[in-house]
Write an enzyme that holds these catalytic residues in place. Structure first.
Site, PDB file in Angstrom:
ATOM      1  N   ARG A  61       0.866  -1.156  -0.118  1.00  0.00           N
ATOM      2  CA  ARG A  61       0.054  -0.006   0.073  1.00  0.00           C
ATOM      3  C   ARG A  61       1.007   1.281   0.112  1.00  0.00           C
ATOM      4  O   ARG A  61       0.713   2.412  -0.513  1.00  0.00           O
ATOM      5  CB  ARG A  61      -0.940   0.067   1.160  1.00  0.00           C
ATOM      6  CG  ARG A  61      -1.837   1.163   1.403  1.00  0.00           C
ATOM      7  CD  ARG A  61      -3.005   0.816   0.677  1.00  0.00           C
ATOM      8  NE  ARG A  61      -4.113   1.659   0.720  1.00  0.00           N
ATOM      9  CZ  ARG A  61      -5.172   1.866   0.511  1.00  0.00           C
ATOM     10  NH1 ARG A  61      -5.773   0.690   0.264  1.00  0.00           N
ATOM     11  NH2 ARG A  61      -5.926   2.935   0.789  1.00  0.00           N
ATOM     12  N   ASN A 103     -11.014  17.083   0.868  1.00  0.00           N
ATOM     13  CA  ASN A 103     -12.112  15.979   0.425  1.00  0.00           C
ATOM     14  C   ASN A 103     -13.290  16.356   0.798  1.00  0.00           C
ATOM     15  O   ASN A 103     -13.649  17.146   1.417  1.00  0.00           O
ATOM     16  CB  ASN A 103     -11.693  14.589   1.506  1.00  0.00           C
ATOM     17  CG  ASN A 103     -12.390  13.237   0.871  1.00  0.00           C
ATOM     18  OD1 ASN A 103     -12.978  13.340  -0.259  1.00  0.00           O
ATOM     19  ND2 ASN A 103     -12.202  12.261   1.647  1.00  0.00           N
ATOM     20  N   THR A 104     -14.434  15.836  -0.119  1.00  0.00           N
ATOM     21  CA  THR A 104     -15.560  16.068   0.387  1.00  0.00           C
ATOM     22  C   THR A 104     -16.155  14.876   0.772  1.00  0.00           C
ATOM     23  O   THR A 104     -16.235  13.812   0.173  1.00  0.00           O
ATOM     24  CB  THR A 104     -16.419  16.594  -1.057  1.00  0.00           C
ATOM     25  OG1 THR A 104     -17.787  16.470  -1.031  1.00  0.00           O
ATOM     26  CG2 THR A 104     -15.764  15.895  -2.284  1.00  0.00           C
ATOM     27  N   HIS A 105     -17.237  14.994   1.744  1.00  0.00           N
ATOM     28  CA  HIS A 105     -17.982  13.840   2.305  1.00  0.00           C
ATOM     29  C   HIS A 105     -19.523  14.385   2.562  1.00  0.00           C
ATOM     30  O   HIS A 105     -19.994  15.281   2.865  1.00  0.00           O
ATOM     31  CB  HIS A 105     -17.185  13.618   3.704  1.00  0.00           C
ATOM     32  CG  HIS A 105     -18.055  12.780   4.648  1.00  0.00           C
ATOM     33  ND1 HIS A 105     -17.816  11.409   4.234  1.00  0.00           N
ATOM     34  CD2 HIS A 105     -18.699  12.806   5.632  1.00  0.00           C
ATOM     35  CE1 HIS A 105     -18.719  10.807   5.089  1.00  0.00           C
ATOM     36  NE2 HIS A 105     -19.154  11.577   6.123  1.00  0.00           N
ATOM     37  N   ALA A 138      -4.887  12.378   8.941  1.00  0.00           N
ATOM     38  CA  ALA A 138      -4.577  10.966   9.037  1.00  0.00           C
ATOM     39  C   ALA A 138      -5.785  10.345   9.474  1.00  0.00           C
ATOM     40  O   ALA A 138      -5.931   8.927   9.205  1.00  0.00           O
ATOM     41  CB  ALA A 138      -3.562  10.894  10.057  1.00  0.00           C
ATOM     42  N   ASP A 141     -12.332  11.241   7.581  1.00  0.00           N
ATOM     43  CA  ASP A 141     -13.140  12.174   7.583  1.00  0.00           C
ATOM     44  C   ASP A 141     -13.068  13.279   8.816  1.00  0.00           C
ATOM     45  O   ASP A 141     -14.047  13.703   9.314  1.00  0.00           O
ATOM     46  CB  ASP A 141     -14.648  11.942   7.334  1.00  0.00           C
ATOM     47  CG  ASP A 141     -14.912  10.929   5.957  1.00  0.00           C
ATOM     48  OD1 ASP A 141     -14.055  11.319   4.982  1.00  0.00           O
ATOM     49  OD2 ASP A 141     -15.632  10.250   5.841  1.00  0.00           O
TER      50      ASP A 141
HETATM   51  C1  GRF Z   1     -20.073  12.007  -3.521  1.00  0.00           C
HETATM   52  O1  GRF Z   1     -21.164  12.108  -2.571  1.00  0.00           O
HETATM   53  C2  GRF Z   1     -18.677  11.832  -2.509  1.00  0.00           C
HETATM   54  O2  GRF Z   1     -18.707  12.629  -1.214  1.00  0.00           O
HETATM   55  C3  GRF Z   1     -19.033  10.380  -2.144  1.00  0.00           C
HETATM   56  O3  GRF Z   1     -19.324   9.590  -3.076  1.00  0.00           O
HETATM   57  C4  GRF Z   1     -19.788  10.633  -4.228  1.00  0.00           C
HETATM   58  C5  GRF Z   1     -19.138  10.755  -5.281  1.00  0.00           C
HETATM   59  O4  GRF Z   1     -19.580  11.206  -6.375  1.00  0.00           O
HETATM   60  N1  GRF Z   1     -17.824   9.886  -1.354  1.00  0.00           N
HETATM   61  P1  GRF Z   1     -19.517  11.629  -7.638  1.00  0.00           P
HETATM   62  O5  GRF Z   1     -18.355  10.530  -8.189  1.00  0.00           O
HETATM   63  O6  GRF Z   1     -18.638  12.993  -7.751  1.00  0.00           O
HETATM   64  O7  GRF Z   1     -20.427  11.865  -8.708  1.00  0.00           O
END
Ligand code: GRF
Length: 199
Positions: A61, A103-105, A138, A141
């Site tokens: 990894r 990162n988007t969550h 690390a 989320d």
């Molecule tokens: C988003 O909701 C992201 O936060 C989650 O997976 C989704 C990805 O969507 N982890 P996309 O690939 O941008 O359409």
């Protein structure tokens, strides 16, 4: 620079935003941890370079993480956006792009971290959930929060309808915040983040 694992609708929102020269940011490349995904096709259609680094092609990894970091570094990005990138990046990667990986969550942190944010929110019975853009650290989320948007949970929601509505908010949040970061700069002090145009 954007890393994706799937459909790439968040990536598409960024690509669309960058068509306007006043937006302030460009997508210099798109990387993925798997082949044949729509996210890569979206980049290819608009002539943005792409690369794939699959975990299974490396003996460890750590070796994958280092190769991914090398590939990203080659494009000298100011910000690395994980947009539906379903792998945790490692210590080497984070050290190299310290404070510049976001990162988007699809949940309102610190609630419901991990892979199933919309399902966990639904199961818990919350009336509002949403999405969070954060500086990756690390943990899973857990990083310092850059932006959040609230999304109501509706009585008839299932995981899919809820996640789709969250994704609408998520795309707007991502576009607004990444543009603002590029145009005004940002800083992170402990858990607090600030933008260059904050009062
Ligand atoms: C988003 O909701 C992201 O936060 C989650 O997976 C989704 C990805 O969507 N982890 P996309 O690939 O941008 O359409």
């Amino acid at each position: 620079m954007v890393l994706v694992s799937g459909s790439g609708t968040n990536l598409q929102a960024l690509l669309d935003a960058t068509a306007d020269p006043t937006y302030g940011a460009q997508v210099v490349a798109v990387g993925a941890d798997r082949d044949g995904i729509e996210g890569l096709a979206r980049a290819e259609r608009v002539g943005v370079p792409t690369f794939v680094r699959r975990v299974k092609d490396f003996t460890t990894r750590e070796a994958w993480d280092e190769a991914l970091a090398e590939s990203v570094a080659a494009y000298e990005p100011d910000v690395v956006v994980l947009a539906g990138f379903m792998k945790l990046v490692g210590a080497e990667f984070l050290a190299r792009f310290d404070g510049r990986v976001v990162n988007t969550h699809p949940a309102l942190s610190p609630s419901f971290p991990g892979m199933h944010g919309p399902a966990d929110a639904l199961a818990y019975g919350v009336k509002v959930t949403g999405c969070t853009l954060f500086v990756v650290d690390a943990g899973v989320d857990t990083g310092a929060i850059l932006a959040q948007r609230v999304v109501e949970v509706l009585p008839g929601d299932d995981v899919e309808t809820l996640h789709e509505r969250i994704k609408v908010a998520e795309r707007a949040m991502l576009v607004d915040t990444v543009g603002r970061m590029a145009r005004t700069g940002w800083s992170v002090e402990g858990r607090r983040t600030r933008f260059g145009d904050d009062a």
